[in-house]
Design a protein around this motif. Structure first.
Motif, PDB file in Angstrom:
ATOM      1  N   LEU A   1      -4.964  -7.140   0.486  1.00  0.00           N
ATOM      2  CA  LEU A   1      -4.941  -5.969  -0.387  1.00  0.00           C
ATOM      3  C   LEU A   1      -6.315  -5.728  -1.005  1.00  0.00           C
ATOM      4  O   LEU A   1      -6.754  -4.581  -1.122  1.00  0.00           O
ATOM      5  CB  LEU A   1      -3.873  -6.123  -1.464  1.00  0.00           C
ATOM      6  CG  LEU A   1      -2.441  -6.070  -0.941  1.00  0.00           C
ATOM      7  CD1 LEU A   1      -1.461  -6.527  -2.006  1.00  0.00           C
ATOM      8  CD2 LEU A   1      -2.098  -4.676  -0.450  1.00  0.00           C
ATOM      9  N   HIS A   2      -7.000  -6.788  -1.374  1.00  0.00           N
ATOM     10  CA  HIS A   2      -8.343  -6.628  -1.931  1.00  0.00           C
ATOM     11  C   HIS A   2      -9.307  -6.119  -0.862  1.00  0.00           C
ATOM     12  O   HIS A   2     -10.171  -5.295  -1.148  1.00  0.00           O
ATOM     13  CB  HIS A   2      -8.824  -7.925  -2.576  1.00  0.00           C
ATOM     14  CG  HIS A   2      -8.109  -8.233  -3.854  1.00  0.00           C
ATOM     15  ND1 HIS A   2      -8.211  -7.438  -4.981  1.00  0.00           N
ATOM     16  CD2 HIS A   2      -7.246  -9.220  -4.174  1.00  0.00           C
ATOM     17  CE1 HIS A   2      -7.452  -7.930  -5.945  1.00  0.00           C
ATOM     18  NE2 HIS A   2      -6.849  -9.014  -5.481  1.00  0.00           N
TER      19      HIS A   2
ATOM     20  N   PRO B   1      -2.509  -5.623  -7.710  1.00  0.00           N
ATOM     21  CA  PRO B   1      -2.033  -4.406  -7.055  1.00  0.00           C
ATOM     22  C   PRO B   1      -0.706  -3.939  -7.649  1.00  0.00           C
ATOM     23  O   PRO B   1       0.117  -4.738  -8.056  1.00  0.00           O
ATOM     24  CB  PRO B   1      -1.881  -4.842  -5.594  1.00  0.00           C
ATOM     25  CG  PRO B   1      -2.865  -5.954  -5.451  1.00  0.00           C
ATOM     26  CD  PRO B   1      -2.823  -6.686  -6.767  1.00  0.00           C
TER      27      PRO B   1
ATOM     28  N   ILE C   1       1.967   1.659  -3.505  1.00  0.00           N
ATOM     29  CA  ILE C   1       0.842   2.161  -4.300  1.00  0.00           C
ATOM     30  C   ILE C   1       0.708   3.671  -4.090  1.00  0.00           C
ATOM     31  O   ILE C   1       0.447   4.415  -5.036  1.00  0.00           O
ATOM     32  CB  ILE C   1      -0.455   1.410  -3.941  1.00  0.00           C
ATOM     33  CG1 ILE C   1      -0.399  -0.012  -4.503  1.00  0.00           C
ATOM     34  CG2 ILE C   1      -1.686   2.153  -4.451  1.00  0.00           C
ATOM     35  CD1 ILE C   1      -1.512  -0.927  -4.022  1.00  0.00           C
TER      36      ILE C   1
ATOM     37  N   ARG D   1      -2.637 -11.038  -1.154  1.00  0.00           N
ATOM     38  CA  ARG D   1      -3.617 -10.586  -2.151  1.00  0.00           C
ATOM     39  C   ARG D   1      -4.974 -10.356  -1.509  1.00  0.00           C
ATOM     40  O   ARG D   1      -5.641  -9.362  -1.777  1.00  0.00           O
ATOM     41  CB  ARG D   1      -3.748 -11.613  -3.284  1.00  0.00           C
ATOM     42  CG  ARG D   1      -2.806 -11.406  -4.412  1.00  0.00           C
ATOM     43  CD  ARG D   1      -3.163 -12.229  -5.642  1.00  0.00           C
ATOM     44  NE  ARG D   1      -3.576 -13.592  -5.398  1.00  0.00           N
ATOM     45  CZ  ARG D   1      -2.758 -14.606  -5.133  1.00  0.00           C
ATOM     46  NH1 ARG D   1      -1.465 -14.401  -5.078  1.00  0.00           N
ATOM     47  NH2 ARG D   1      -3.236 -15.819  -4.945  1.00  0.00           N
TER      48      ARG D   1
ATOM     49  N   SER E   1      -7.809  -2.554  -2.992  1.00  0.00           N
ATOM     50  CA  SER E   1      -7.012  -2.689  -4.202  1.00  0.00           C
ATOM     51  C   SER E   1      -7.716  -3.661  -5.147  1.00  0.00           C
ATOM     52  O   SER E   1      -8.264  -4.678  -4.718  1.00  0.00           O
ATOM     53  CB  SER E   1      -5.613  -3.213  -3.854  1.00  0.00           C
ATOM     54  OG  SER E   1      -4.804  -3.215  -4.995  1.00  0.00           O
ATOM     55  N   THR E   2      -7.726  -3.330  -6.425  1.00  0.00           N
ATOM     56  CA  THR E   2      -8.377  -4.190  -7.409  1.00  0.00           C
ATOM     57  C   THR E   2      -7.360  -4.686  -8.420  1.00  0.00           C
ATOM     58  O   THR E   2      -6.273  -4.119  -8.554  1.00  0.00           O
ATOM     59  CB  THR E   2      -9.487  -3.423  -8.152  1.00  0.00           C
ATOM     60  OG1 THR E   2      -8.905  -2.295  -8.800  1.00  0.00           O
ATOM     61  CG2 THR E   2     -10.584  -2.964  -7.200  1.00  0.00           C
TER      62      THR E   2
ATOM     63  N   LEU F   1       0.828  -1.213   0.000  1.00  0.00           N
ATOM     64  CA  LEU F   1       0.000   0.000   0.000  1.00  0.00           C
ATOM     65  C   LEU F   1       0.861   1.261   0.000  1.00  0.00           C
ATOM     66  O   LEU F   1       0.518   2.263  -0.642  1.00  0.00           O
ATOM     67  CB  LEU F   1      -0.955  -0.009   1.190  1.00  0.00           C
ATOM     68  CG  LEU F   1      -2.054  -1.082   1.117  1.00  0.00           C
ATOM     69  CD1 LEU F   1      -2.810  -1.153   2.436  1.00  0.00           C
ATOM     70  CD2 LEU F   1      -2.993  -0.836  -0.052  1.00  0.00           C
TER      71      LEU F   1
ATOM     72  N   GLU G   1      -2.875   0.175 -10.391  1.00  0.00           N
ATOM     73  CA  GLU G   1      -2.677   1.601 -10.126  1.00  0.00           C
ATOM     74  C   GLU G   1      -1.806   2.250 -11.199  1.00  0.00           C
ATOM     75  O   GLU G   1      -2.039   3.394 -11.598  1.00  0.00           O
ATOM     76  CB  GLU G   1      -2.059   1.801  -8.745  1.00  0.00           C
ATOM     77  CG  GLU G   1      -3.007   1.518  -7.599  1.00  0.00           C
ATOM     78  CD  GLU G   1      -3.236   0.036  -7.306  1.00  0.00           C
ATOM     79  OE1 GLU G   1      -4.185  -0.273  -6.575  1.00  0.00           O
ATOM     80  OE2 GLU G   1      -2.467  -0.812  -7.800  1.00  0.00           O
TER      81      GLU G   1
END
Length: 197
Positions: free
Chosen positions: A117-118, A126, A65, A114, A122-123, A62, A130
């Motif tokens: 993160l979802h 990741p 990101i 994963r 996040s889609t 993250l 982005e």
């Protein structure tokens, strides 16, 4: 390891150490022990700041990101300046010369990461998702300025550039492709959209 010594910005120190381990030895070598050893701190430091190792890894991704979002703002600000090809070449090089390729490998290798993160919103894949949004937004800004044809499919171009960029940089053992090679791919992909070289 010394104890009782204050560590400034623990998360940053641990994230930087994790990146070094990841780049040097790959996702399978990334353990809490490897990270804390690389950071020069006791293993307990990581567990005092994060619920578990997957929580640490999720925060690491993250954080990266967040860096892409900062890069996206700079790229969008460059719309209308330089050439589209040069701007995209620089953006892809900056993106993939960083730890982004290794982070994608890490996310792919760890199911729990994963999932976390979802859960955090996040889609897709990741980092790559982005990065694709960053390129698409930039291309849309250039299309609005008339530097791409009015019907340029910026989403498809962005997907193609991110996929091509990932392939160019992945599996090279830390040796980045020549800028000319990145520029050649970018030129080929955006040529149909009317981008000036």
């Amino acid at each position: 390891m010394p104890t009782g010594v204050a560590i400034r910005d623990v998360s940053r120190q641990l994230f930087d150490a994790a990146e070094r381990v990841l780049l040097r030895s790959g996702p399978n070598a990334l353990t809490s022990r490897a990270v804390t050893a690389e950071a020069g701190c006791a293993k307990g430091v990581l567990h005092r700041h994060f619920a578990d190792f997957d929580a640490f890894l999720a925060e690491l991704v993250l954080d990266r990101i967040g860096r892409i979002r900062a890069q996206a703002a700079a790229l969008s600000a460059s719309a209308g300046t330089g050439t589209v090809v040069d701007n995209l070449t620089a953006a892809l090089t900056d993106l993939f010369e960083s730890v982004a390729v290794a982070i994608v490998g890490l996310v792919t290798a760890r199911d729990e990461l994963r999932a976390r993160l979802h859960q955090a919103g996040s889609t897709g894949v990741p980092v790559l998702a982005e990065a694709t949004a960053m390129i698409s937004s930039y291309l849309a800004a250039e299309r609005e300025r008339g530097r791409l044809v009015a019907d340029a499919d910026v989403d498809t171009i962005a997907l193609t550039l991110i996929g091509s960029g990932h392939l160019l940089f992945a599996g090279r053992g830390g040796v980045a492709p020549e800028v000319a090679d990145v520029r050649k791919v970018v030129s080929s992909v955006v040529a149909g959209a009317g981008a000036r070289q």
